[in-house]
Write an enzyme that holds these catalytic residues in place. Structure first.
Site, PDB file in Angstrom:
ATOM      1  N   GLY A  22     -15.804  49.034  14.402  1.00  0.00           N
ATOM      2  CA  GLY A  22     -14.519  49.620  14.788  1.00  0.00           C
ATOM      3  C   GLY A  22     -13.833  50.228  13.568  1.00  0.00           C
ATOM      4  O   GLY A  22     -14.417  50.292  12.472  1.00  0.00           O
ATOM      5  N   ALA A  24     -11.546  49.173  11.550  1.00  0.00           N
ATOM      6  CA  ALA A  24     -11.420  48.319  10.357  1.00  0.00           C
ATOM      7  C   ALA A  24     -12.724  48.315   9.562  1.00  0.00           C
ATOM      8  O   ALA A  24     -12.721  48.531   8.340  1.00  0.00           O
ATOM      9  CB  ALA A  24     -11.025  46.894  10.765  1.00  0.00           C
ATOM     10  N   GLN A  58      -5.482  53.962  23.041  1.00  0.00           N
ATOM     11  CA  GLN A  58      -4.973  55.279  23.439  1.00  0.00           C
ATOM     12  C   GLN A  58      -3.737  55.651  22.639  1.00  0.00           C
ATOM     13  O   GLN A  58      -3.609  56.759  22.136  1.00  0.00           O
ATOM     14  CB  GLN A  58      -4.628  55.261  24.929  1.00  0.00           C
ATOM     15  CG  GLN A  58      -5.826  55.027  25.818  1.00  0.00           C
ATOM     16  CD  GLN A  58      -5.455  54.978  27.299  1.00  0.00           C
ATOM     17  OE1 GLN A  58      -4.279  54.971  27.665  1.00  0.00           O
ATOM     18  NE2 GLN A  58      -6.464  54.942  28.147  1.00  0.00           N
ATOM     19  N   GLY A  60      -1.762  54.902  19.576  1.00  0.00           N
ATOM     20  CA  GLY A  60      -1.744  55.505  18.250  1.00  0.00           C
ATOM     21  C   GLY A  60      -1.518  54.487  17.158  1.00  0.00           C
ATOM     22  O   GLY A  60      -1.801  53.307  17.329  1.00  0.00           O
ATOM     23  N   HIS A 249      -1.759  43.556  28.398  1.00  0.00           N
ATOM     24  CA  HIS A 249      -1.154  44.894  28.482  1.00  0.00           C
ATOM     25  C   HIS A 249      -0.640  45.071  29.901  1.00  0.00           C
ATOM     26  O   HIS A 249      -1.340  44.752  30.864  1.00  0.00           O
ATOM     27  CB  HIS A 249      -2.207  45.961  28.153  1.00  0.00           C
ATOM     28  CG  HIS A 249      -1.613  47.314  27.910  1.00  0.00           C
ATOM     29  ND1 HIS A 249      -0.993  48.045  28.900  1.00  0.00           N
ATOM     30  CD2 HIS A 249      -1.536  48.061  26.783  1.00  0.00           C
ATOM     31  CE1 HIS A 249      -0.563  49.191  28.382  1.00  0.00           C
ATOM     32  NE2 HIS A 249      -0.879  49.227  27.097  1.00  0.00           N
ATOM     33  N   ARG A 297       5.705  44.013  25.442  1.00  0.00           N
ATOM     34  CA  ARG A 297       4.634  43.811  26.439  1.00  0.00           C
ATOM     35  C   ARG A 297       4.692  42.467  27.146  1.00  0.00           C
ATOM     36  O   ARG A 297       4.372  42.378  28.321  1.00  0.00           O
ATOM     37  CB  ARG A 297       3.288  43.917  25.745  1.00  0.00           C
ATOM     38  CG  ARG A 297       2.988  45.322  25.433  1.00  0.00           C
ATOM     39  CD  ARG A 297       1.596  45.505  24.961  1.00  0.00           C
ATOM     40  NE  ARG A 297       1.516  46.910  24.631  1.00  0.00           N
ATOM     41  CZ  ARG A 297       0.610  47.446  23.880  1.00  0.00           C
ATOM     42  NH1 ARG A 297      -0.341  46.710  23.366  1.00  0.00           N
ATOM     43  NH2 ARG A 297       0.613  48.739  23.633  1.00  0.00           N
ATOM     44  N   HIS A 358      -5.630  42.166  26.658  1.00  0.00           N
ATOM     45  CA  HIS A 358      -5.709  43.381  25.847  1.00  0.00           C
ATOM     46  C   HIS A 358      -5.923  43.103  24.370  1.00  0.00           C
ATOM     47  O   HIS A 358      -6.711  43.781  23.727  1.00  0.00           O
ATOM     48  CB  HIS A 358      -4.399  44.149  26.051  1.00  0.00           C
ATOM     49  CG  HIS A 358      -4.323  45.466  25.351  1.00  0.00           C
ATOM     50  ND1 HIS A 358      -5.204  46.491  25.603  1.00  0.00           N
ATOM     51  CD2 HIS A 358      -3.444  45.940  24.427  1.00  0.00           C
ATOM     52  CE1 HIS A 358      -4.884  47.535  24.851  1.00  0.00           C
ATOM     53  NE2 HIS A 358      -3.833  47.231  24.108  1.00  0.00           N
ATOM     54  N   ARG A 393       2.216  41.118  19.852  1.00  0.00           N
ATOM     55  CA  ARG A 393       2.070  42.292  18.973  1.00  0.00           C
ATOM     56  C   ARG A 393       2.930  43.462  19.453  1.00  0.00           C
ATOM     57  O   ARG A 393       2.975  43.766  20.641  1.00  0.00           O
ATOM     58  CB  ARG A 393       0.604  42.736  18.955  1.00  0.00           C
ATOM     59  CG  ARG A 393       0.363  44.005  18.190  1.00  0.00           C
ATOM     60  CD  ARG A 393      -1.099  44.325  18.142  1.00  0.00           C
ATOM     61  NE  ARG A 393      -1.629  44.626  19.442  1.00  0.00           N
ATOM     62  CZ  ARG A 393      -1.681  45.841  19.972  1.00  0.00           C
ATOM     63  NH1 ARG A 393      -1.206  46.884  19.313  1.00  0.00           N
ATOM     64  NH2 ARG A 393      -2.191  46.026  21.167  1.00  0.00           N
ATOM     65  N   SER A 398      -1.563  47.579  15.783  1.00  0.00           N
ATOM     66  CA  SER A 398      -2.921  47.071  15.533  1.00  0.00           C
ATOM     67  C   SER A 398      -3.760  48.048  14.716  1.00  0.00           C
ATOM     68  O   SER A 398      -4.444  47.643  13.778  1.00  0.00           O
ATOM     69  CB  SER A 398      -3.625  46.754  16.842  1.00  0.00           C
ATOM     70  OG  SER A 398      -3.448  47.820  17.738  1.00  0.00           O
ATOM     71  N   LEU A 399      -3.719  49.330  15.064  1.00  0.00           N
ATOM     72  CA  LEU A 399      -4.504  50.282  14.260  1.00  0.00           C
ATOM     73  C   LEU A 399      -3.934  50.351  12.842  1.00  0.00           C
ATOM     74  O   LEU A 399      -4.670  50.500  11.872  1.00  0.00           O
ATOM     75  CB  LEU A 399      -4.521  51.674  14.908  1.00  0.00           C
ATOM     76  CG  LEU A 399      -5.219  51.799  16.264  1.00  0.00           C
ATOM     77  CD1 LEU A 399      -5.356  53.266  16.675  1.00  0.00           C
ATOM     78  CD2 LEU A 399      -6.578  51.141  16.274  1.00  0.00           C
TER      79      LEU A 399
HETATM   80  C1  SIN Z   1      -1.545  51.782  24.633  1.00  0.00           C
HETATM   81  O1  SIN Z   1      -1.778  52.964  24.467  1.00  0.00           O
HETATM   82  O2  SIN Z   1      -0.747  51.375  25.461  1.00  0.00           O
HETATM   83  C2  SIN Z   1      -2.284  50.772  23.788  1.00  0.00           C
HETATM   84  C3  SIN Z   1      -1.845  50.838  22.396  1.00  0.00           C
HETATM   85  C4  SIN Z   1      -1.806  49.475  21.777  1.00  0.00           C
HETATM   86  O3  SIN Z   1      -2.358  48.535  22.330  1.00  0.00           O
HETATM   87  O4  SIN Z   1      -1.135  49.344  20.750  1.00  0.00           O
END
Ligand code: SIN
Length: 550
Positions: A22, A24, A58, A60, A249, A297, A358, A393, A398-399
């Protein structure tokens, strides 16, 4: 001679072993080679390169770039989402490095969406007080993964091994060292192309194995998200923590043919609202009067769970019909096309959605350099528990964490490259049983389905002591059956994953039982309030099995 041609598994010596492909893992490899261009890296992945959780992200990357935004505000939003359980030094360190992480990614020519003024177009998601989500349409994870892979493929120092599954870490123990929990020497790797288990010895090992969404029946995750990193690190004696905080999620598409498909939170960021499926009325105001559909969330997922429980339907609706077709096609090309393929026009129709597992907010405990309890072992990305996410989170953090921690770990692991280990014993070849029993294998495999359904019912969005206790018993029975089979038969990827999943389930449920309160993503029907003291839940195996070979 090729590794497959030998009778038994081989032993290979390399500099660095990276487990997982992935964002990371990929970013770590490229960063490490900037410091040390001669390093020999082996990057292993269970199926094909690029099949990972990151590619399905999805939304960002959250980072402070807007003129009115500030680091202090991003930090505060993260702490609020984490419900008083974030580790502040990690939050500060990672968020401060956000703008630099985006600068680093510029070198990979990622097609981030821009405004007319050639600035990044910044998206909005739940829990953020500003627009700060750098994105590439609605396929940010995929765009970053592909751009990094384009560099990885070409790099002569990186050996990429597909169809390769890590079985276990190889460790040794030095009793005379103070505070020493073990030293990692490499890992045993199953090569599925010839069903052999090889030993890879390396100066450091990087776990970049992602999360464990497959522990649950309904998930947005890739099929490879089976908690392998947590399971291996825990078995080797590293601490894991906050495993009870599995983030759901709020909006996975509810459809019988298109499964595991996420409807990004960014859809609510562009004004989408949730509707009760019976009455077609908005409900988020009751649950979060201020932030409503853009609450964090945990709050939105629980609200949907509640609405579904009280209705005749298995889902709620997401409504974005106030936006034009042209806008939606441009902003959400993948979501638009996927929905169109099942006759849902998101500019005109309501989208049926349900919450789904998620993201793992806990994981293998690390410091801000990605170092775990075990010498020479790093954990980065979703597998790691840095303290950034706390009990829940914040969207698109996360990214950010994956990129920042990959860089930090690359810098820190220089030390390990410079100091070779002293082997105390020779490393045994993996002596696996060769017995194959297809009928029994089929029976054991049914534990997947049973376990994932039970996790959804008893350790999902709403939990109780009685349910968790029942579930723990069921898990321990399943675990015994799976372990017995594992040690007596030839193992395949499926069984390695099943063994890891059942251990992750045990860790999640044990932690959920201990936490007699409700906080963030962990909601206990029998303890609906937050306890006044915030404590992380840290677990370590009492007696790690150092070589994990019988
Ligand atoms: C999303 O696009 O809802 C997921 C993004 C995330 O999990 O931070």
């Amino acid at each position: 001679m090729s590794a497959c041609a030998s009778q038994q598994g081989e032993t290979f010596e390399i500099d660095v072993l990276v487990i997982g492909s992935g964002i990371a893992g990929l970013h770590y490899c490229l960063e490490l080679l900037k410091y040390n261009p001669k390093t020999r890296i082996t990057l292993i992945t269970k199926t094909v390169l690029g099949e990972c959780n990151s590619r399905y992200a999805q939304g960002g990357i959250a980072s402070v770039l807007g003129p009115d935004d500030s680091i202090a505000s991003h930090i505060q939003d993260t702490l609020n989402a984490g419900d008083d359980l974030c580790y502040r030094p990690s939050v500060e360190s990672i968020i401060q490095q956000g703008p630099h992480a985006i600068e680093q990614l510029k070198h990979y020519a990622i097609p981030f969406t821009q405004t007319h003024a050639e600035q990044y177009a910044l998206g909005h998601e739940g829990g953020h007080s500003h627009r700060r989500i750098v994105h590439a349409g609605d396929q940010t994870g995929l765009s970053i993964t592909q751009s990094l892979l384009a560099k990885i493929y070409k790099h002569p120092q990186i050996q990429c091994l597909e169809n390769s599954t890590a079985v276990n870490l190889i460790t040794q123990y030095h009793p005379h060292r103070i505070d020493h929990q073990g030293e990692v020497l490499g890992a045993y790797i199953l090569d599925s192309t010839c069903n052999k288990i090889h030993a890879y010895l390396s100066r450091c090992v990087v776990l970049a194995t992602g999360g464990a969404g497959k522990t649950y029946r309904y998930t947005s995750n890739s099929m490879v998200a089976t908690g392998d990193g947590v399971a291996m690190a825990y078995r080797a004696g590293a601490r894991v923590g906050n495993m009870e905080f599995y983030q759901f999620h709020p909006t996975l598409l509810h459809h019988h043919e298109v499964t595991n498909f996420l409807i990004s939170e960014a859809v609510r960021g562009e004004g989408g609202v949730l509707l009760n499926a019976d009455t077609h009325t908005r409900f988020m105001k009751q649950y979060a009067p201020e932030q409503q559909d853009l609450a964090t969330r945990d709050i939105v997922a629980r609200a949907i769970f509640n609405e579904i429980e009280q209705s005749d339907n298995q889902f709620v609706y997401l409504d974005i019909t106030h936006q034009s077709q042209a806008f939606l096609k441009k902003r959400f090309p993948q979501i638009y096309a996927t929905l169109a393929s099942i006759d849902i026009n998101m500019a005109e129709d309501l989208i049926p959605v349900v919450p789904a597992a998620h993201y793992q907010c806990g994981g293998v405990l690390t410091n801000t350099q990605g170092q775990t309890d075990l010498e020479r072992l790093y954990a980065i990305g979703e597998v790691a528990f840095t303290g950034l996410h706390g009990a829940n989170r914040l969207a698109s953090n996360s990214l950010l964490e994956a990129v920042v921690m990959a860089s930090n770990a690359a810098r820190a692991s220089q030390t390990n490259l410079a100091t070779p280990w002293q082997l105390k014993h020779s490393i045994p070849r993996w002596n696996s049983p060769t017995q194959v029993n297809n009928r029994r294998a089929g029976q054991i495999n049914t534990h997947w389905r049973g376990l994932r359904g039970e996790m959804m019912s008893y350790a999902g969005i709403v939990r109780t002591e009685a349910g968790l206790n029942d579930l723990l018993q069921l898990i321990q029975q399943r675990k015994k059956i799976i372990e017995d089979y594992y040690w007596t038969h030839a193992i395949t990827r499926d069984f390695i994953e099943l063994r890891n999943i059942v251990l992750n389930a045990e860790l999640i449920v044990s932690a959920a039982l201990v936490r007699r309160e409700s906080r963030g993503g962990h909601y206990r029907d029998d303890y609906p309030y937050k306890s006044p003291t915030a404590q992380e839940s840290i677990t370590r195996l009492n007696a790690p099995n150092w070589m994990d070979i019988k």
